[in-house]
Design a protein around this motif. Structure first.
Motif, PDB file in Angstrom:
ATOM      1  N   GLU A 165       0.804  -1.224   0.000  1.00 19.84           N
ATOM      2  CA  GLU A 165       0.000   0.000   0.000  1.00 19.84           C
ATOM      3  C   GLU A 165       0.836   1.272   0.000  1.00 19.84           C
ATOM      4  O   GLU A 165       0.346   2.348  -0.354  1.00 19.84           O
ATOM      5  CB  GLU A 165      -0.950   0.003   1.207  1.00 19.84           C
ATOM      6  CG  GLU A 165      -0.292   0.191   2.567  1.00 19.84           C
ATOM      7  CD  GLU A 165       0.346  -1.069   3.113  1.00 19.84           C
ATOM      8  OE1 GLU A 165       0.811  -1.034   4.264  1.00 19.84           O
ATOM      9  OE2 GLU A 165       0.393  -2.090   2.398  1.00 19.84           O
ATOM     10  N   ASP A 169       1.354 -10.294 -10.670  1.00 18.81           N
ATOM     11  CA  ASP A 169       0.733  -9.152 -11.341  1.00 18.81           C
ATOM     12  C   ASP A 169      -0.730  -9.435 -11.670  1.00 18.81           C
ATOM     13  O   ASP A 169      -1.538  -8.511 -11.771  1.00 18.81           O
ATOM     14  CB  ASP A 169       1.504  -8.729 -12.598  1.00 18.81           C
ATOM     15  CG  ASP A 169       2.110  -9.870 -13.383  1.00 18.81           C
ATOM     16  OD1 ASP A 169       1.899 -11.029 -13.001  1.00 18.81           O
ATOM     17  OD2 ASP A 169       2.806  -9.602 -14.378  1.00 18.81           O
ATOM     18  N   SER A 191      -2.348  -8.589  -8.336  1.00 16.53           N
ATOM     19  CA  SER A 191      -2.242  -7.145  -8.134  1.00 16.53           C
ATOM     20  C   SER A 191      -3.241  -6.387  -9.003  1.00 16.53           C
ATOM     21  O   SER A 191      -3.890  -5.437  -8.551  1.00 16.53           O
ATOM     22  CB  SER A 191      -0.816  -6.685  -8.448  1.00 16.53           C
ATOM     23  OG  SER A 191      -0.669  -5.303  -8.230  1.00 16.53           O
ATOM     24  N   ASP A 192      -3.386  -6.813 -10.259  1.00 18.38           N
ATOM     25  CA  ASP A 192      -4.350  -6.165 -11.159  1.00 18.38           C
ATOM     26  C   ASP A 192      -5.768  -6.282 -10.613  1.00 18.38           C
ATOM     27  O   ASP A 192      -6.561  -5.332 -10.690  1.00 18.38           O
ATOM     28  CB  ASP A 192      -4.278  -6.792 -12.553  1.00 18.38           C
ATOM     29  CG  ASP A 192      -3.039  -6.372 -13.328  1.00 18.38           C
ATOM     30  OD1 ASP A 192      -2.340  -5.449 -12.869  1.00 18.38           O
ATOM     31  OD2 ASP A 192      -2.765  -6.982 -14.383  1.00 18.38           O
ATOM     32  N   LYS A 233     -10.221  -1.914  -6.069  1.00 16.79           N
ATOM     33  CA  LYS A 233     -10.013  -0.709  -5.265  1.00 16.79           C
ATOM     34  C   LYS A 233     -10.445   0.540  -6.029  1.00 16.79           C
ATOM     35  O   LYS A 233     -11.029   1.470  -5.458  1.00 16.79           O
ATOM     36  CB  LYS A 233      -8.542  -0.588  -4.869  1.00 16.79           C
ATOM     37  CG  LYS A 233      -8.265   0.605  -3.946  1.00 16.79           C
ATOM     38  CD  LYS A 233      -6.823   0.638  -3.480  1.00 16.79           C
ATOM     39  CE  LYS A 233      -6.596   1.807  -2.526  1.00 16.79           C
ATOM     40  NZ  LYS A 233      -5.195   1.847  -2.030  1.00 16.79           N
ATOM     41  N   THR A 234     -10.175   0.555  -7.334  1.00 14.83           N
ATOM     42  CA  THR A 234     -10.526   1.710  -8.161  1.00 14.83           C
ATOM     43  C   THR A 234     -12.031   1.810  -8.382  1.00 14.83           C
ATOM     44  O   THR A 234     -12.608   2.898  -8.339  1.00 14.83           O
ATOM     45  CB  THR A 234      -9.813   1.622  -9.525  1.00 14.83           C
ATOM     46  OG1 THR A 234      -8.398   1.576  -9.303  1.00 14.83           O
ATOM     47  CG2 THR A 234     -10.146   2.828 -10.391  1.00 14.83           C
ATOM     48  N   CYS A 276      -4.736  -4.749   2.667  1.00 12.73           N
ATOM     49  CA  CYS A 276      -3.627  -4.253   1.851  1.00 12.73           C
ATOM     50  C   CYS A 276      -3.352  -5.234   0.705  1.00 12.73           C
ATOM     51  O   CYS A 276      -3.728  -6.406   0.778  1.00 12.73           O
ATOM     52  CB  CYS A 276      -2.370  -4.086   2.696  1.00 12.73           C
ATOM     53  SG  CYS A 276      -2.573  -2.928   4.062  1.00 12.73           S
ATOM     54  N   PRO A 277      -2.673  -4.772  -0.353  1.00 12.09           N
ATOM     55  CA  PRO A 277      -2.387  -5.664  -1.490  1.00 12.09           C
ATOM     56  C   PRO A 277      -1.650  -6.933  -1.093  1.00 12.09           C
ATOM     57  O   PRO A 277      -1.988  -8.026  -1.559  1.00 12.09           O
ATOM     58  CB  PRO A 277      -1.533  -4.784  -2.412  1.00 12.09           C
ATOM     59  CG  PRO A 277      -1.877  -3.383  -2.051  1.00 12.09           C
ATOM     60  CD  PRO A 277      -2.191  -3.399  -0.588  1.00 12.09           C
ATOM     61  N   TYR A 308      -6.647  -6.655  -7.425  1.00  9.59           N
ATOM     62  CA  TYR A 308      -6.780  -5.818  -6.224  1.00  9.59           C
ATOM     63  C   TYR A 308      -7.054  -4.363  -6.604  1.00  9.59           C
ATOM     64  O   TYR A 308      -7.995  -3.733  -6.086  1.00  9.59           O
ATOM     65  CB  TYR A 308      -5.510  -5.914  -5.377  1.00  9.59           C
ATOM     66  CG  TYR A 308      -5.562  -5.042  -4.133  1.00  9.59           C
ATOM     67  CD1 TYR A 308      -6.066  -5.534  -2.934  1.00  9.59           C
ATOM     68  CD2 TYR A 308      -5.129  -3.720  -4.168  1.00  9.59           C
ATOM     69  CE1 TYR A 308      -6.137  -4.734  -1.802  1.00  9.59           C
ATOM     70  CE2 TYR A 308      -5.196  -2.911  -3.039  1.00  9.59           C
ATOM     71  CZ  TYR A 308      -5.698  -3.421  -1.865  1.00  9.59           C
ATOM     72  OH  TYR A 308      -5.770  -2.616  -0.753  1.00  9.59           O
ATOM     73  N   TYR A 309      -6.254  -3.821  -7.506  1.00 17.34           N
ATOM     74  CA  TYR A 309      -6.392  -2.400  -7.843  1.00 17.34           C
ATOM     75  C   TYR A 309      -7.606  -2.132  -8.733  1.00 17.34           C
ATOM     76  O   TYR A 309      -8.152  -1.021  -8.719  1.00 17.34           O
ATOM     77  CB  TYR A 309      -5.104  -1.882  -8.478  1.00 17.34           C
ATOM     78  CG  TYR A 309      -4.012  -1.702  -7.448  1.00 17.34           C
ATOM     79  CD1 TYR A 309      -4.078  -0.663  -6.522  1.00 17.34           C
ATOM     80  CD2 TYR A 309      -2.952  -2.596  -7.359  1.00 17.34           C
ATOM     81  CE1 TYR A 309      -3.106  -0.515  -5.546  1.00 17.34           C
ATOM     82  CE2 TYR A 309      -1.974  -2.452  -6.386  1.00 17.34           C
ATOM     83  CZ  TYR A 309      -2.059  -1.408  -5.482  1.00 17.34           C
ATOM     84  OH  TYR A 309      -1.101  -1.266  -4.507  1.00 17.34           O
ATOM     85  N   ASP A 310      -8.044  -3.129  -9.476  1.00 14.01           N
ATOM     86  CA  ASP A 310      -9.290  -2.997 -10.239  1.00 14.01           C
ATOM     87  C   ASP A 310     -10.455  -2.799  -9.272  1.00 14.01           C
ATOM     88  O   ASP A 310     -11.285  -1.892  -9.443  1.00 14.01           O
ATOM     89  CB  ASP A 310      -9.499  -4.253 -11.091  1.00 14.01           C
ATOM     90  CG  ASP A 310     -10.646  -4.112 -12.090  1.00 14.01           C
ATOM     91  OD1 ASP A 310     -11.530  -3.271 -11.881  1.00 14.01           O
ATOM     92  OD2 ASP A 310     -10.662  -4.866 -13.080  1.00 14.01           O
TER      93      ASP A 310
END
Length: 337
Positions: A158, A319, A322-323, A329-330, A299-300, A325-327
């Protein structure tokens, strides 16, 4: 009035000639139990019902009732939960996009057991349409087939600090942490791949770098993932690559062999069960990240570590996780309210 079962009526429904009338009767039902009477009357199978509810008139379907049917514990509805998603095209979609699409067609029940049954059916359909190739597409040696196309972006926590690309562990924050006996060896240091110097692994996982298409402990030169990571960083194909030769302890620059540009991305899922675990984790993640009553957010690296070994005993590519998680989160995973 009860309509007697006839072969002609079954054919009409199965072929789509009388879907609108059936959908009106479906929506008039108050529960999955009542829908079963309707299904029995018309002699429909779970597969036929799934096709009817996925026609162009499907937007008229009661989203509450459809969700209740998909999650119901009756044997017919368990089969229906498997058959209904087979009418969707998930081929080539990222799993988050596929889930967003699927969950927008009905209201997801709140009970965890019902959610699990629904996502289990989705997972079977998604895996059937996105199964990895039986044979590796390129190369030989020790590269894992589910690594292909991945391990080209460095995962971060994070704060933006790198984490191990294989297991998700953080590096020690400072020297004092390294001396702390409560900090495991895995958490003490990260080492960059010798080939690309862009993707890092913790000390124990460095030996697995070769499985990920990188150059790690005891591996000379560079791998296909090294070239792909360099190309991604440069935004174009690279003609040469500089890597660290551990045997001579020198840096060497070589022209990249054209075959090393072959690093097509494949689905990392090894089974429908692993899709189901990930799908359920995604639903839990969106609740964690977007529910205002939850103060401490995941957290990631925590999301990463929670998924260790769930892919038939293997880890998902870093990755890839990670993609996801942030997808989420966004943008929250929106469902029918």
């Amino acid at each position: 009035m009860k309509i007697p079962l006839t072969g002609e009526r079954v054919v009409m429904l199965a072929d789509g000639a009388n879907h609108s009338a059936f959908l009106r009767e479906f929506n008039d039902c108050s529960s999955p139990k009542e829908v079963l009477k309707l299904v029995d009357r018309d002699g429909l199978s779970a597969a036929e019902l799934g096709r009817i509810l996925c026609t162009k008139n499907a937007q008229r379907v009661s989203v509450n009732l459809l969700g209740a049917c998909l999650g119901h514990h009756h044997e017919f509805w368990k089969v229906f939960a498997d058959e209904y998603p087979q009418n969707f095209n998930f081929s080539g979609l990222k799993i988050v996009s596929a889930i967003r699409n699927y969950l927008w067609h009905f209201r997801l029940p709140g009970e965890s057991a019902m959610i699990y049954r629904i996502m289990e059916g989705f997972s079977k359909a998604f895996f059937n349409q996105n199964a990895p190739p039986e044979k590796p597409r390129c190369g030989s040696g020790g590269v894992s087939s589910i690594s292909r196309g991945w391990y080209v972006k460095q995962p971060q926590d994070e704060t933006g600090a790198p984490i191990c690309s294989y297991c998700g562990n953080k590096a020690a924050a400072n020297k004092q942490d390294c001396l702390n006996s409560s900090v495991t060896d895995k958490e003490k240091s990260l080492s960059a791949c010798h080939g690309c110097k862009l993707i890092s692994f913790c000390h124990p996982c460095l030996k697995r770098a070769g499985q990920c298409g990188h150059a790690g402990r005891g591996i000379l030169g560079y791998g296909r993932a090294c070239v792909a990571a360099r190309c991604l960083e440069a935004g174009a194909l690279v003609s040469g690559i500089t890597y660290y030769n551990a045997s001579t302890k020198q840096e060497l620059t070589e022209q990249v062999n054209s075959e090393f540009f072959t690093w097509e991305r494949v689905s990392p899922f090894l089974s429908a069960d692993s899709v189901n675990v990930m799908a359920y984790a995604i639903i839990m993640l969106t609740t964690d990240l977007h529910n205002p009553t939850i103060k401490r957010k995941m957290c990631p690296d925590e999301f990463f570590r929670g998924l260790r070994g769930v892919n038939e005993g293997q880890n998902f590519p870093s990755d890839f996780v990670s993609d996801i998680y942030y997808d989420i989160k966004t943008k929250e995973l929106e469902i029918m309210k």
